[in-house]
Design a protein around this motif. Structure first.
Motif, PDB file in Angstrom:
ATOM      1  N   LYS A  12      -1.338   8.311   7.696  1.00 29.13           N
ATOM      2  CA  LYS A  12      -2.083   7.716   6.588  1.00 29.13           C
ATOM      3  C   LYS A  12      -1.073   6.882   5.805  1.00 29.13           C
ATOM      4  O   LYS A  12      -0.050   7.412   5.351  1.00 29.13           O
ATOM      5  CB  LYS A  12      -2.676   8.818   5.713  1.00 29.13           C
ATOM      6  N   ASN A  14      -0.294   2.842   3.571  1.00 24.63           N
ATOM      7  CA  ASN A  14      -0.653   1.542   3.039  1.00 24.63           C
ATOM      8  C   ASN A  14       0.164   0.513   3.821  1.00 24.63           C
ATOM      9  O   ASN A  14       1.382   0.490   3.716  1.00 24.63           O
ATOM     10  CB  ASN A  14      -0.316   1.489   1.552  1.00 24.63           C
ATOM     11  N   SER A  17       2.822  -1.529   1.834  1.00 22.78           N
ATOM     12  CA  SER A  17       3.846  -0.853   1.051  1.00 22.78           C
ATOM     13  C   SER A  17       5.161  -0.758   1.828  1.00 22.78           C
ATOM     14  O   SER A  17       5.182  -0.454   3.021  1.00 22.78           O
ATOM     15  CB  SER A  17       3.375   0.556   0.697  1.00 22.78           C
ATOM     16  N   SER A  20       5.948   2.691   3.334  1.00 24.28           N
ATOM     17  CA  SER A  20       5.253   3.091   4.562  1.00 24.28           C
ATOM     18  C   SER A  20       5.911   2.535   5.820  1.00 24.28           C
ATOM     19  O   SER A  20       5.398   2.717   6.922  1.00 24.28           O
ATOM     20  CB  SER A  20       3.803   2.608   4.518  1.00 24.28           C
ATOM     21  N   LEU A  45      -5.708   3.572   7.290  1.00 30.53           N
ATOM     22  CA  LEU A  45      -5.081   2.562   6.449  1.00 30.53           C
ATOM     23  C   LEU A  45      -5.614   2.685   5.033  1.00 30.53           C
ATOM     24  O   LEU A  45      -6.827   2.689   4.817  1.00 30.53           O
ATOM     25  CB  LEU A  45      -5.364   1.161   6.998  1.00 30.53           C
ATOM     26  N   LEU A  46      -4.711   2.787   4.093  1.00 30.66           N
ATOM     27  CA  LEU A  46      -5.080   2.878   2.683  1.00 30.66           C
ATOM     28  C   LEU A  46      -5.190   1.471   2.097  1.00 30.66           C
ATOM     29  O   LEU A  46      -4.517   0.548   2.571  1.00 30.66           O
ATOM     30  CB  LEU A  46      -4.020   3.682   1.922  1.00 30.66           C
ATOM     31  N   PRO A  47      -6.010   1.283   1.074  1.00 27.60           N
ATOM     32  CA  PRO A  47      -6.097  -0.041   0.452  1.00 27.60           C
ATOM     33  C   PRO A  47      -4.782  -0.424  -0.233  1.00 27.60           C
ATOM     34  O   PRO A  47      -3.968   0.440  -0.576  1.00 27.60           O
ATOM     35  CB  PRO A  47      -7.227   0.103  -0.564  1.00 27.60           C
ATOM     36  N   GLN A  48      -4.603  -1.708  -0.429  1.00 26.72           N
ATOM     37  CA  GLN A  48      -3.357  -2.214  -0.998  1.00 26.72           C
ATOM     38  C   GLN A  48      -3.087  -1.668  -2.394  1.00 26.72           C
ATOM     39  O   GLN A  48      -1.944  -1.456  -2.774  1.00 26.72           O
ATOM     40  CB  GLN A  48      -3.405  -3.735  -1.037  1.00 26.72           C
ATOM     41  N   THR A  49      -4.130  -1.377  -3.141  1.00 27.65           N
ATOM     42  CA  THR A  49      -3.967  -0.887  -4.508  1.00 27.65           C
ATOM     43  C   THR A  49      -3.843   0.632  -4.596  1.00 27.65           C
ATOM     44  O   THR A  49      -3.717   1.175  -5.676  1.00 27.65           O
ATOM     45  CB  THR A  49      -5.176  -1.325  -5.361  1.00 27.65           C
ATOM     46  N   SER A  50      -3.848   1.314  -3.463  1.00 20.67           N
ATOM     47  CA  SER A  50      -3.805   2.770  -3.444  1.00 20.67           C
ATOM     48  C   SER A  50      -2.465   3.303  -3.937  1.00 20.67           C
ATOM     49  O   SER A  50      -1.402   2.744  -3.640  1.00 20.67           O
ATOM     50  CB  SER A  50      -4.064   3.272  -2.021  1.00 20.67           C
ATOM     51  N   LYS A  51      -2.515   4.389  -4.661  1.00 27.42           N
ATOM     52  CA  LYS A  51      -1.299   5.052  -5.159  1.00 27.42           C
ATOM     53  C   LYS A  51      -0.919   6.252  -4.293  1.00 27.42           C
ATOM     54  O   LYS A  51       0.072   6.916  -4.568  1.00 27.42           O
ATOM     55  CB  LYS A  51      -1.499   5.516  -6.607  1.00 27.42           C
ATOM     56  N   ALA A  54       2.361   7.732   1.756  1.00 24.77           N
ATOM     57  CA  ALA A  54       2.184   7.742   3.207  1.00 24.77           C
ATOM     58  C   ALA A  54       2.436   9.148   3.734  1.00 24.77           C
ATOM     59  O   ALA A  54       3.280   9.881   3.216  1.00 24.77           O
ATOM     60  CB  ALA A  54       3.155   6.765   3.854  1.00 24.77           C
TER      61      ALA A  54
END
Length: 98
Positions: A12, A14, A17, A20, A45-51, A54
């Motif tokens: 998991k 981004n 990032s 990652s 894949l996490l969204p670009q704005t995810s906090k 990884a």
């Protein structure tokens, strides 16, 4: 890297990032025929704005699960950990075969 003893990989991350990077590199180092040989690979894949951080989980044929932190270990550390257990399984398999 010995991958024949790996049964499942769950990642998991981004993709944008920098943190990652090692998770992405580990996934790219898996053989191209890994899925056809029975390895389950799940990549979320996490969204670009995810906090969220990884995460990488590797499961082996003997049932051992490794939760690896790519930010702390880096790609060399991840491969070392996976290879350490894979080599132990290889030695065990060699002893039972011969």
């Amino acid at each position: 890297m010995i991958t024949r003893f790996i049964t499942e990989v769950n990642a998991k991350f981004n993709p944008f990032s920098v943190a990652s990077r090692s998770t992405r590199l580990f996934l790219s180092s898996l053989p191209s025929d890994a899925r056809s040989t029975g390895m389950k690979i799940n990549a979320k894949l996490l969204p670009q704005t995810s906090k969220e951080t990884a995460s990488l989980m590797v499961k082996f044929k003997d049932g051992k699960e490794m939760d690896l932190n790519g930010e702390q270990l880096g790609i060399k550390g991840i491969i070392e950990e996976v290879d350490r257990h894979s080599r132990a399984l290889q030695k065990q398999a060699d002893l039972t075969d011969g």
